[in-house]
Design an enzyme around this catalytic site. Structure first.
Site, PDB file in Angstrom:
ATOM      1  N   CYS A   9     -61.856  23.362-110.657  1.00  0.00           N
ATOM      2  CA  CYS A   9     -62.372  22.001-110.856  1.00  0.00           C
ATOM      3  C   CYS A   9     -63.620  22.055-111.744  1.00  0.00           C
ATOM      4  O   CYS A   9     -63.819  21.186-112.598  1.00  0.00           O
ATOM      5  CB  CYS A   9     -62.716  21.338-109.520  1.00  0.00           C
ATOM      6  SG  CYS A   9     -61.292  20.673-108.636  1.00  0.00           S
ATOM      7  N   HIS A 111     -52.318  26.633-110.345  1.00  0.00           N
ATOM      8  CA  HIS A 111     -52.348  27.104-111.731  1.00  0.00           C
ATOM      9  C   HIS A 111     -51.113  27.923-112.018  1.00  0.00           C
ATOM     10  O   HIS A 111     -50.557  28.579-111.135  1.00  0.00           O
ATOM     11  CB  HIS A 111     -53.610  27.924-112.023  1.00  0.00           C
ATOM     12  CG  HIS A 111     -53.837  29.048-111.060  1.00  0.00           C
ATOM     13  ND1 HIS A 111     -54.369  28.853-109.808  1.00  0.00           N
ATOM     14  CD2 HIS A 111     -53.598  30.374-111.161  1.00  0.00           C
ATOM     15  CE1 HIS A 111     -54.442  30.019-109.186  1.00  0.00           C
ATOM     16  NE2 HIS A 111     -53.974  30.958-109.983  1.00  0.00           N
TER      17      HIS A 111
HETATM   18  P1  5GP Z   1     -54.385  33.733-108.624  1.00  0.00           P
HETATM   19  O1  5GP Z   1     -54.496  35.112-108.049  1.00  0.00           O
HETATM   20  O2  5GP Z   1     -55.126  32.719-107.786  1.00  0.00           O
HETATM   21  O3  5GP Z   1     -52.982  33.321-108.913  1.00  0.00           O
HETATM   22  O4  5GP Z   1     -55.063  33.803-110.034  1.00  0.00           O
HETATM   23  C1  5GP Z   1     -56.393  33.459-110.271  1.00  0.00           C
HETATM   24  C2  5GP Z   1     -56.726  33.934-111.653  1.00  0.00           C
HETATM   25  O5  5GP Z   1     -57.900  33.278-112.081  1.00  0.00           O
HETATM   26  C3  5GP Z   1     -56.996  35.444-111.749  1.00  0.00           C
HETATM   27  O6  5GP Z   1     -56.079  36.023-112.669  1.00  0.00           O
HETATM   28  C4  5GP Z   1     -58.443  35.520-112.233  1.00  0.00           C
HETATM   29  O7  5GP Z   1     -58.651  36.570-113.144  1.00  0.00           O
HETATM   30  C5  5GP Z   1     -58.660  34.159-112.857  1.00  0.00           C
HETATM   31  N1  5GP Z   1     -60.029  33.669-112.784  1.00  0.00           N
HETATM   32  C6  5GP Z   1     -60.804  33.636-111.674  1.00  0.00           C
HETATM   33  N2  5GP Z   1     -61.996  33.093-111.973  1.00  0.00           N
HETATM   34  C7  5GP Z   1     -61.962  32.775-113.287  1.00  0.00           C
HETATM   35  C8  5GP Z   1     -62.923  32.180-114.179  1.00  0.00           C
HETATM   36  O8  5GP Z   1     -64.037  31.828-113.825  1.00  0.00           O
HETATM   37  N3  5GP Z   1     -62.536  32.017-115.472  1.00  0.00           N
HETATM   38  C9  5GP Z   1     -61.298  32.382-115.907  1.00  0.00           C
HETATM   39  N4  5GP Z   1     -61.042  32.168-117.196  1.00  0.00           N
HETATM   40  N5  5GP Z   1     -60.374  32.944-115.099  1.00  0.00           N
HETATM   41  C10 5GP Z   1     -60.709  33.137-113.803  1.00  0.00           C
HETATM   42 ZN    ZN Z   2     -59.974  22.330-107.866  1.00  0.00          ZN
END
Ligand code: 5GP
Ligand code: ZN
Length: 124
Positions: A9, A111
């Site tokens: 967000c 996402h």
């Molecule tokens: P999930 O494991 O929730 O499917 O993926 C979360 C993704 O968000 C991870 O691949 C992580 O590297 C990425 N991520 C987490 N925090 C940030 C951020 O502040 N900026 C960006 N660009 N990616 C993020």
């Molecule tokens: Zn959110």
């Protein structure tokens, strides 16, 4: 429709910087901060929905839009399947939605990962 302390967000609101590659009224797309592949984009709806399983019938158009958008953005990054299944490296992409801790979800704002490169799944 934002949630306090939700990192995505904050990225949607521009409060945390990101390397954005696409934005419209419904979604933003930016590069993953810790890429698992040569291309690693995250497509994030502006609306805060915690997980895929929290999506409702009213989100059908959003989910469809996200899936239709992914190949366009992958193509812009140089990843488009050329129709030759023998040609592997770089010849296509994948989309992933992690759902819940058992599914590897770390950020609880829906996402879609868009990944491509030489065998990115072997590095995940
Ligand atoms: P999930 O494991 O929730 O499917 O993926 C979360 C993704 O968000 C991870 O691949 C992580 O590297 C990425 N991520 C987490 N925090 C940030 C951020 O502040 N900026 C960006 N660009 N990616 C993020
Ligand atoms: Zn959110």
């Amino acid at each position: 429709m934002t949630q306090d302390n939700c990192i995505f967000c904050k990225i949607v609101a521009g409060q945390i910087p990101s390397t954005q590659v696409y934005a419209d009224d419904d979604v933003i797309v930016f590069k993953d901060i810790n890429p698992a592949a040569d291309m690693h984009l995250l497509m994030v709806p502006r609306k805060h929905i915690a997980t895929l399983q929290d999506c409702q019938p009213e989100d059908q158009a959003l989910l469809g839009k996200m899936l239709l958008l992914a190949p366009k953005l992958a193509a812009e990054q140089g990843y488009r399947y050329d129709g030759d299944p023998e040609n592997v490296d770089g010849n296509g992409f994948r989309v992933v939605v992690n759902n819940g801790p058992g599914g590897g979800q770390e950020v609880y704002h829906l996402h879609m990962h868009i990944l491509a490169g030489p065998r990115p799944w072997k590095r995940m």
